[in-house]
Design a protein around this motif. Sequence first.
Motif, PDB file in Angstrom:
ATOM      1  N   ASN A 206      21.773 -67.534  80.125  1.00 46.83           N
ATOM      2  CA  ASN A 206      22.949 -68.285  80.600  1.00 46.83           C
ATOM      3  C   ASN A 206      23.177 -68.139  82.093  1.00 46.83           C
ATOM      4  OD1 ASN A 206      23.603 -68.910  77.883  1.00 46.83           O
ATOM      5  ND2 ASN A 206      24.399 -66.813  77.685  1.00 46.83           N
ATOM      6  N   THR A 207      22.479 -67.191  82.710  1.00 49.25           N
ATOM      7  CA  THR A 207      22.640 -66.980  84.146  1.00 49.25           C
ATOM      8  C   THR A 207      21.255 -66.914  84.784  1.00 49.25           C
ATOM      9  OG1 THR A 207      22.483 -64.574  83.913  1.00 49.25           O
ATOM     10  CG2 THR A 207      24.710 -65.539  83.784  1.00 49.25           C
TER      11      THR A 207
ATOM     12  N   CYS B 127      17.652 -71.686  83.124  1.00 52.48           N
ATOM     13  CA  CYS B 127      18.387 -70.941  84.156  1.00 52.48           C
ATOM     14  C   CYS B 127      17.494 -70.095  85.055  1.00 52.48           C
ATOM     15  CB  CYS B 127      19.376 -69.981  83.487  1.00 52.48           C
ATOM     16  SG  CYS B 127      21.008 -70.629  83.336  1.00 52.48           S
TER      17      CYS B 127
ATOM     18  N   GLU C 156      19.649 -71.662  90.408  1.00 58.81           N
ATOM     19  CA  GLU C 156      20.942 -72.356  90.427  1.00 58.81           C
ATOM     20  C   GLU C 156      20.691 -73.850  90.576  1.00 58.81           C
ATOM     21  OE1 GLU C 156      23.660 -70.717  90.065  1.00 58.81           O
ATOM     22  OE2 GLU C 156      23.205 -68.670  90.727  1.00 58.81           O
TER      23      GLU C 156
END
Length: 256
Positions: A83-84, A212, A215
């Motif tokens: 998720n990041t 992911c 960015e």
Amino acid sequence: MENLFSVRMRAAKENDGDERGIHISGGEGLRLYHQIQELAEELLQKALTHERGKPDTIHLSIEKVKENPVFVPPISIKNHEANTVEGGREVACQLLRNIGISENSIQSALQHMKKPKSIRGAALIDEVSGLRLDQRGDKGVRVSRMDWDVESLRFMQKSDSSLVHQRAIEASALANKVAFYPEVVAELCWSDDPGYTTGYVTGQGIYHRIPCLKESGNASGGRVFFIRHDVQNIEDLIHRLERQPVLIGWEKKAFE
Ligand code: PML
Ligand code: MG
Ligand code: MG
Ligand code: MG
């Protein structure tokens, strides 16, 4: 028996001091004569509408393939979760460690991928030292003359839902060709397109899709191939990566 043609596109923006300009987009495939126009139109459309900007030059090249293509059975696909960006990159690094890539080499690959001016092709680095092995500078090595065998792709699509995305189809064709060569231990890739953040690691016969990896909005990316430490003839490998025609799939027909 019909001939295959290599259809390739590369689009760039002009840039003082660099005759080939800033990379906008590229793409390619291997098709029969009657399919050339359709692919050429798709590639032209891709070049003209790319999110990296309007190109100043578009090169479209169409060339009869003179060698018989090698059929390479596809590696399997595994979809990971993150998720990041931190999480995605940790998944990628852990996979590379498990494959046996040294920490030096992983860090060298990450530095390369984060460069603001991404290179057009791939960087080849030593799996142990992380040193760059090709002498191609900003151009890198462009893997070429590969495509999915259409029937084999249809078969793979029945069991793998990620192979519906055009990106995944194109990227996995390239990754399969690269993974076929025993000199290449692993690959790390994420796109230089600002809006596309999913990338992959391949190694030990698996295409690991990882979300992911950067960015959204970030235009840095590219490809790194981790090369066996004992490889002597890097130019021979580069020649096969660039020139050897490869169809991903199972052989059912022959081309003359
Ligand atoms: C690119 O198009 O520049 C690379 C895309 C890599 C990820 C493909 C996928 O979704 O599996
Ligand atoms: Mg691309
Ligand atoms: Mg290999
Ligand atoms: Mg791109």
